[in-house]
Design an enzyme around this catalytic site. Structure first.
Site, mmCIF file in Angstrom:
data_model
loop_
_atom_site.group_PDB
_atom_site.id
_atom_site.type_symbol
_atom_site.label_atom_id
_atom_site.label_comp_id
_atom_site.label_asym_id
_atom_site.label_seq_id
_atom_site.Cartn_x
_atom_site.Cartn_y
_atom_site.Cartn_z
ATOM 1 N N HIS A 188 0.815 -1.211 0.000
ATOM 2 C CA HIS A 188 0.000 0.000 0.000
ATOM 3 C C HIS A 188 0.850 1.263 0.000
ATOM 4 C CE1 HIS A 188 -3.789 -2.092 0.244
ATOM 5 N NE2 HIS A 188 -3.172 -2.965 0.997
ATOM 6 N N ARG A 331 -15.451 -0.221 -5.522
ATOM 7 C CA ARG A 331 -15.321 -1.583 -5.015
ATOM 8 C C ARG A 331 -15.892 -1.648 -3.610
ATOM 9 N NH1 ARG A 331 -9.346 -3.876 -4.735
ATOM 10 N NH2 ARG A 331 -9.168 -2.431 -2.984
ATOM 11 N N GLU A 430 -9.646 -11.885 -9.439
ATOM 12 C CA GLU A 430 -8.358 -11.846 -8.745
ATOM 13 C C GLU A 430 -8.007 -13.194 -8.124
ATOM 14 O OE1 GLU A 430 -8.579 -8.870 -5.664
ATOM 15 O OE2 GLU A 430 -10.703 -9.273 -5.337
ATOM 16 N N ASN A 453 -2.701 -7.761 -8.945
ATOM 17 C CA ASN A 453 -1.833 -7.954 -7.780
ATOM 18 C C ASN A 453 -2.169 -9.276 -7.084
ATOM 19 O OD1 ASN A 453 -1.039 -5.378 -8.448
ATOM 20 N ND2 ASN A 453 -2.184 -4.389 -6.804
ATOM 21 N N ASP A 454 -3.452 -9.451 -6.750
ATOM 22 C CA ASP A 454 -3.865 -10.692 -6.086
ATOM 23 C C ASP A 454 -3.904 -11.867 -7.060
ATOM 24 O OD1 ASP A 454 -4.056 -10.284 -3.373
ATOM 25 O OD2 ASP A 454 -6.071 -9.459 -3.454
ATOM 26 N N ARG A 464 2.283 -11.491 -2.008
ATOM 27 C CA ARG A 464 2.587 -10.207 -2.654
ATOM 28 C C ARG A 464 3.290 -9.232 -1.724
ATOM 29 N NH1 ARG A 464 -3.266 -7.140 -3.094
ATOM 30 N NH2 ARG A 464 -1.962 -5.297 -3.307
ATOM 31 N N CYS A 501 -7.453 -3.402 -13.172
ATOM 32 C CA CYS A 501 -7.296 -2.333 -12.193
ATOM 33 C C CYS A 501 -6.098 -2.580 -11.283
ATOM 34 C CB CYS A 501 -8.559 -2.160 -11.361
ATOM 35 S SG CYS A 501 -8.998 -3.589 -10.362
#
Length: 559
Positions: A188, A331, A430, A453-454, A464, A501
C-alpha cells in the site's frame, strides 16, 4: 556520501531531509507527581491541542464528505471538553496525584464502561467516542505525532513499512518520497506513492540508521538508489535527471484531450484508481476517462468505528458528483489479509490472505454490507456508478451479492429515495477460480475488472507482501497472462467488458499485449494516465497481435 540500494516501485527523483515515521507508543507509564498543579496544566495543554486538532479534522471532513462526516469529530470535540470528564481527570491528578496519562486512561475506562452499560443506543455509542478522544489526548501527552510526521518542511519519509491504516492518516503535503525497509511493489505504500506521483523505494533493509535523520537524501525511484549526503557531482546529476523528468511531464501535458486510440484505430478506456474523495482532483488533472477503482475500504480505515450510511453516502456522492458524467466504479469493502481494522474484531488467522476477507466478510456480516449498498445506491442518483465485488471465487457468491442489491433497491423504492436503477454490477477477477469460472460468471454481471496484484499472488502461490520472494513474484508470468486472455475471451463471448485495475495496467511493457488480448479498460494511478496514453497512441496492434498472442499461447514459451 552514502549510497544505499533498494528496489524502485514509483519513479521520479526527489531530494529533501530524511525523516523516520513516528508510531504511537503503547506503554502506559504510571507514577505519582509532586507538583499536581503543573501536571494539571500539562493535561489542559494536551486537551486544548486535541480540541484544536478535532476542529481541523471536522473542517476537512465537511469539505470532503459533508456535514454527517464532520459530526463525528465535532462529537469528539464536545467529549474532550465535557465537564464531568474533565473534573474526573482533575480529581485523579490533583487529589490522588496520578500522572496525566494514568488519569486520562482510568477516566476513559470508567466513562466507557458507564456508557456501555446504558440502555439507550445513543449513549452506548459514546463509549467508543470517549475512548477515541482519550487516545488522542494520550498521544499528545506522550509526544506521539498524529499522522506520523512532525516536520515543518516536506520530507523523504522512511519506515519499516506502512499499514493501510497508517497511510490513510499521513499528511501527504509533507511527503516528497518514500523509503521502506521491506514491502513490495504491490504494497500500500507503493500504491500510495504511485497515486501521489512521487518516488518510492522499498527493500533497503537495515541500511538506514536512526542517526541519519534530518540529513539530506536524494531518492531515485527509477533505479532504487538512495543517496545520503550527496557530493556535488552526484547532486548535479540527479537534479538534472529530475529536471528532464519534469520536462517530459510537461510534454505529456500536450496529450490531454487526445483519444486513447492506437495508430490502427483500436480504442481503450484509461481510468484511475483512487482511495479517497480528495484523489479526484488528481484524476481530473491527469485527464482520466473515469475511475475504474475506488477502494472504499479506506473510508473504513479512516474511522474509529463502523462508518454510518450517511457518512459513506456523502463520500460516494462527492466522488460521483465531481466526476459526472464520467463513470465511477466503487469496489465494495475489501478488508482482511493485509488490511486489518481493529473494530471489526476479526479473529487472528494463520493464513489471512486465504481467510475471511472482502466479499466473504460482507456475506457473513450482511448488516455491514447492507449499510454500504444503501449508501452506494443513494449516491448513484448523482453520477454514473458501477459497483464491483472483490474476492469472488464462485457463482453463488455473486448471486448472493446481487440478491442483497435487489433488497436494497426495493427498500429505497418503498422509502421514496431516488437512485439509478441501471447501476452496472461487476466483479474483481483476482483468484484463479474466478478466472477459470469466468464463462459462467460473465452471465451474472455487466463487467469484469482484473486485480492483477492478487491474481498474481494466488496463481503463483507467492505472497505479494513478501519482498524476499523477489523474482518468484512475476506478474509477467505466462500463467497470469494466459488467465487474462481466457477471462477476456469468455467475457466478450457473453457481451461483458473487461478492465485491469491492478498495478500491471500501468506496465508499459505489457500495453501491446493487453491491447492484443482485447482488454477494454486500463485503470491506473493518476500519474500513469498520460504515459499510458502516449504508449497506446504509438502502438499498431495489427502489427504485433499475431506475434504476441502466438508467443503467449506457444508451448515453447519461457519465463
Amino acid at each position: 556520501m552514502i549510497s544505499i540500494q533498494g528496489k524502485g516501485v514509483s519513479t521520479g527523483v526527489a531530494a529533501g531531509p530524511l525523516y523516520f515515521y513516528q508510531r504511537a507508543k503503547t506503554t502506559l507509564r504510571r507514577y505519582k507527581v509532586e507538583n499536581a498543579e503543573a501536571e494539571w496544566a500539562r493535561f489542559k495543554a494536551a486537551q486544548e491541542k486535541a480540541i484544536e486538532q478535532l476542529g481541523e479534522l471536522a473542517e476537512k471532513a465537511r469539505a470532503e464528505a459533508g456535514d454527517e462526516a464532520a459530526m463525528l469529530f465535532e462529537t469528539h470535540q464536545m467529549m474532550a471538553e465535557d465537564l464531568d470528564y474533565e473534573e474526573t481527570i482533575q480529581a485523579s491528578i490533583c487529589e490522588e496525584l496520578n500522572n496525566a496519562e494514568a488519569a486520562v486512561t482510568d477516566t476513559a475506562a470508567q466513562f466507557a464502561e458507564m456508557f456501555a452499560a446504558m440502555d439507550d443506543a445513543y449513549f452506548q455509542a459514546r463509549a467508543a467516542d470517549v475512548k477515541d478522544v482519550s487516545t488522542r489526548i494520550l498521544g499528545i501527552l506522550s509526544g506521539v505525532v498524529q499522522g506520523g510526521i512532525d516536520s515543518d518542511v516536506p520530507v523523504i519519509l522512511a519506515a519499516d513499512d506502512l499499514a493501510p491504516s497508517e497511510t490513510v492518516q499521513l499528511d501527504k503535503s509533507k511527503i516528497l518520497g518514500f523509503i521502506t525497509e521491506g514491502g513490495s511493489g504491490s504494497s500500500h505504500t507503493a500504491i500510495l506513492a504511485r497515486t501521489m506521483g512521487i518516488p518510492a523505494i522499498i527493500g533497503v533493509g537495515d541500511q538506514l540508521k536512526a542517526e541519519y535523520e534530518g540529513r539530506e537524501v536524494i531518492v531515485d525511484g527509477g533505479t532504487g538508489n538512495v543517496v545520503l549526503d550527496p557530493d556535488e557531482a552526484t547532486r548535479e546529476r540527479l537534479m538534472q535527471k529530475r529536471a528532464e523528468q519534469i520536462k517530459l511531464r510537461q510534454m505529456l501535458e500536450q496529450l490531454k484531450g487526445q483519444p486513447n486510440e492506437t495508430l490502427d484505430g483500436q480504442s481503450v478506456r484509461i481510468y484511475c484508481n483512487i482511495g479517497s474523495p480528495e484523489d479526484v482532483a488528481t484524476v481530473q488533472a491527469n485527464d482520466a476517462g473515469g475511475i475504474g477503482l475506488f477502494r472504499s475500504e479506506f473510508l473504513y480505515l479512516n474511522c474509529d468505528d463502523y462508518p454510518t450510511e450517511d457518512y459513506q453516502y456523502e463520500a460516494y456522492k462527492k466522488v460521483l458528483s465531481d466526476m459526472a458524467p464520467k463513470e465511477v466504479i466503487i469496489r465494495t469493502l475489501d478488508i482482511g489479509a493485509d488490511k486489518q481494522i481493529g473494530y471489526f474484531n476479526l479473529p487472528k488467522e494463520e493464513n489471512p490472505a486465504l481467510g475471511n476477507r472482502a466479499l466473504r466478510i460482507c456475506l457473513n456480516r450482511p448488516e455491514i454490507f447492507r449499510t454500504q449498498l444503501r449508501a452506494l445506491y443513494r449516491a448513484s442518483a448523482f453520477g454514473h456508478l458501477g459497483i464491483m465485488f472483490p474476492m469472488v471465487t464462485s457463482v453463488w457468491e455473486v448471486k448472493e451479492a446481487k440478491k442483497m442489491c435487489r433488497q436494497v433497491m426495493d427498500e429505497l423504492t418503498k422509502e421514496g429515495i431516488p437512485f439509478d436503477e441501471n447501476v452496472q454490477l461487476g466483479i474483481m477477477i483476482e483468484t484463479p477460480a474466478a478466472a477459470v469460472m469466468s464463462d459462467r460468471l460473465a452471465k451474472e454481471v455487466d463487467f469484469f475488472s482484473c486485480g492483477t496484484n492478487d491474481l498474481t499472488q494466488y496463481t503463483l502461490a507467492c505472497d505479494r507482501q513478501n519482498n524476499d520472494l523477489g523474482r518468484f513474484f512475476n506478474p509477467h508470468h505466462p500463467a497470469v497472462l494466459r488467465l487474462l486472455k481466457m477471462v477476456t475471451d469468455n467475457a466478450h463471448k457473453n457481451g461483458v467488458w473487461v478492465g485491469i485495475c491492478g498495478e500491471l495496467g500501468a506496465d508499459l511493457e505489457l500495453t501491446e499485449t493487453f491491447l492484443s488480448i482485447g482488454i477494454d479498460e486500463l485503470s491506473v494511478s493518476p500519474r500513469s494516465v498520460l504515459p499510458l496514453r502516449k504508449k497506446v497512441r504509438e502502438t499498431t496492434v495489427s502489427a504485433c497481435k499475431e506475434r504476441l498472442l502466438g508467443d503467449l499461447m506457444s508451448d515453447q514459451i519461457t519465463i
